[in-house]
Write an enzyme that holds these catalytic residues in place. Structure first.
Site, short mmCIF file in Angstrom:
data_model
loop_
_atom_site.label_atom_id
_atom_site.label_comp_id
_atom_site.label_asym_id
_atom_site.label_seq_id
_atom_site.Cartn_x
_atom_site.Cartn_y
_atom_site.Cartn_z
N ARG A 211 26.78 77.81 0.59
CA ARG A 211 24.62 76.01 0.81
C ARG A 211 23.60 76.91 0.25
O ARG A 211 22.93 77.40 0.67
CB ARG A 211 24.84 76.75 1.75
CG ARG A 211 23.84 74.73 2.37
CD ARG A 211 23.30 74.69 3.54
NE ARG A 211 22.52 73.53 3.42
CZ ARG A 211 20.79 73.66 3.67
NH1 ARG A 211 20.73 74.63 4.19
NH2 ARG A 211 20.45 72.10 4.25
N SER B 155 28.31 65.48 6.09
CA SER B 155 27.27 65.76 7.34
C SER B 155 27.81 63.73 7.04
O SER B 155 27.67 62.98 6.68
CB SER B 155 26.19 66.09 6.61
OG SER B 155 25.97 66.85 6.30
N LYS C 79 16.81 74.48 8.14
CA LYS C 79 16.51 72.84 7.25
C LYS C 79 15.38 72.17 7.20
O LYS C 79 15.26 72.13 8.75
CB LYS C 79 18.08 72.27 7.78
CG LYS C 79 18.21 70.91 6.51
CD LYS C 79 19.32 70.38 7.20
CE LYS C 79 19.42 68.70 5.88
NZ LYS C 79 20.25 68.54 4.64
C1 TZP Z 1 22.19 72.91 7.01
C2 TZP Z 1 22.17 71.75 8.17
N1 TZP Z 1 21.72 70.47 8.79
C3 TZP Z 1 21.63 70.05 9.83
S1 TZP Z 1 21.18 71.42 10.42
C4 TZP Z 1 21.34 72.82 9.16
C5 TZP Z 1 20.75 73.89 9.45
C6 TZP Z 1 21.85 74.44 10.95
O1 TZP Z 1 20.96 76.25 10.41
P1 TZP Z 1 20.70 76.87 12.11
O2 TZP Z 1 22.19 77.11 12.29
O3 TZP Z 1 20.43 77.86 11.53
O4 TZP Z 1 19.88 75.46 12.59
C1 ICP Z 2 24.60 69.91 6.61
C2 ICP Z 2 25.68 70.24 7.53
C3 ICP Z 2 26.39 69.67 8.41
N1 ICP Z 2 27.12 69.98 8.33
C4 ICP Z 2 28.32 71.26 7.60
C5 ICP Z 2 29.33 71.64 8.11
N2 ICP Z 2 27.46 71.87 6.59
C6 ICP Z 2 26.02 71.21 6.33
N3 ICP Z 2 25.87 71.73 5.46
#
Ligand code: TZP
Ligand code: ICP
Length: 215
Positions: free
Chosen positions: A38, A110, A139
């Site tokens: 990502r 998502s 995020k």
């Molecule tokens: C990509 C994404 N989508 C919802 S939360 C998130 C980030 C998750 O990162 P972390 O595990 O550090 O909270």
């Molecule tokens: C936003 C997200 C939610 N879920 C997963 C698996 N990946 C992502 N990047």
């Protein structure tokens, strides 16, 4: 790419760690079962650097037999022969992704509502990501904290649909995510920012294995 194990689904990009490739190798040694590349955010790599970094991550995943999924960038995924693509609601349309990458690749979506989950299924998604379950630091444009309510709803309505919870998940708060019906947990910082990413992954894997058995 069928019966993928989404139990411990690590997500990372170059901005999530000082030495991302060694963190990924540690995570793989620690037992992650799925990886998502990502590369997003202000200092994210682009074009040739992004492709080269993606291929380095892909090579490591191949060595450990772990699926390599690309976030959003369908063209990159096709170019390097990734195992699949994950898209958000504001990214490329999931049905279009499915059509472009073919039936045997993984498409993840998502979702933030039952309707979005329904649409993801109709689009041919292999799994859905639901969150943020808890507060996340990874995020900046994350939706409000959702807890596990939607995971429960979606797993009740669509018992066959693989679900991964995401957002602020750690070894100590992962249990409710599985109890709510998730098949796996998606993690960035609990592994990427850990003192020892291999040990962090091992601890998360231990928790995931405990709950996956009880499913
Ligand atoms: C990509 C994404 N989508 C919802 S939360 C998130 C980030 C998750 O990162 P972390 O595990 O550090 O909270
Ligand atoms: C936003 C997200 C939610 N879920 C997963 C698996 N990946 C992502 N990047």
């Amino acid at each position: 790419m069928k019966n993928v194990d989404y139990k411990l689904y690590f997500i990372m990009g170059s901005i999530n760690a000082t030495d991302p490739l060694s963190v990924l190798e540690d995570a793989l040694k620690g037992g992650i079962t799925c990886f998502q590349f990502r590369e997003k955010g202000p200092n994210a790599l682009a074009r040739t650097e992004k492709k080269a970094f993606a291929q380095s991550c892909q090579r490591l995943c191949k060595q450990y037999g772990v699926p390599f999924i690309v976030n959003d960038d369908v063209d990159l995924s096709i170019e390097i022969g990734a195992d699949g693509v994950h898209v958000g609601q504001d990214d490329t349309d999931a049905a279009f992704v499915r059509e472009k990458i073919g039936a045997d690749k993984i498409v993840g979506v998502s979702v933030h509502s039952v309707d979005e989950a329904k649409a993801a299924i109709a689009a041919g998604a292999n799994y859905v990501g639901i969150g943020p379950v808890y507060e996340t630091v990874s995020k900046d444009d994350a939706k409000p904290v959702a807890g596990t309510v939607l995971i429960e709803k979606v797993s009740t309505l669509f018992p066959e649909l693989p679900i991964v919870g995401i957002g602020g998940i750690t070894a100590t708060n992962a249990e409710p995510v599985f109890k709510a019906g998730a098949h796996g947990i998606s993690i960035i910082s609990s592994i990427a920012s850990a003192e020892n990413p291999e040990i962090a992954a091992k601890q998360l894997k231990h928790t995931a294995n405990q709950w996956a058995v009880k499913r």
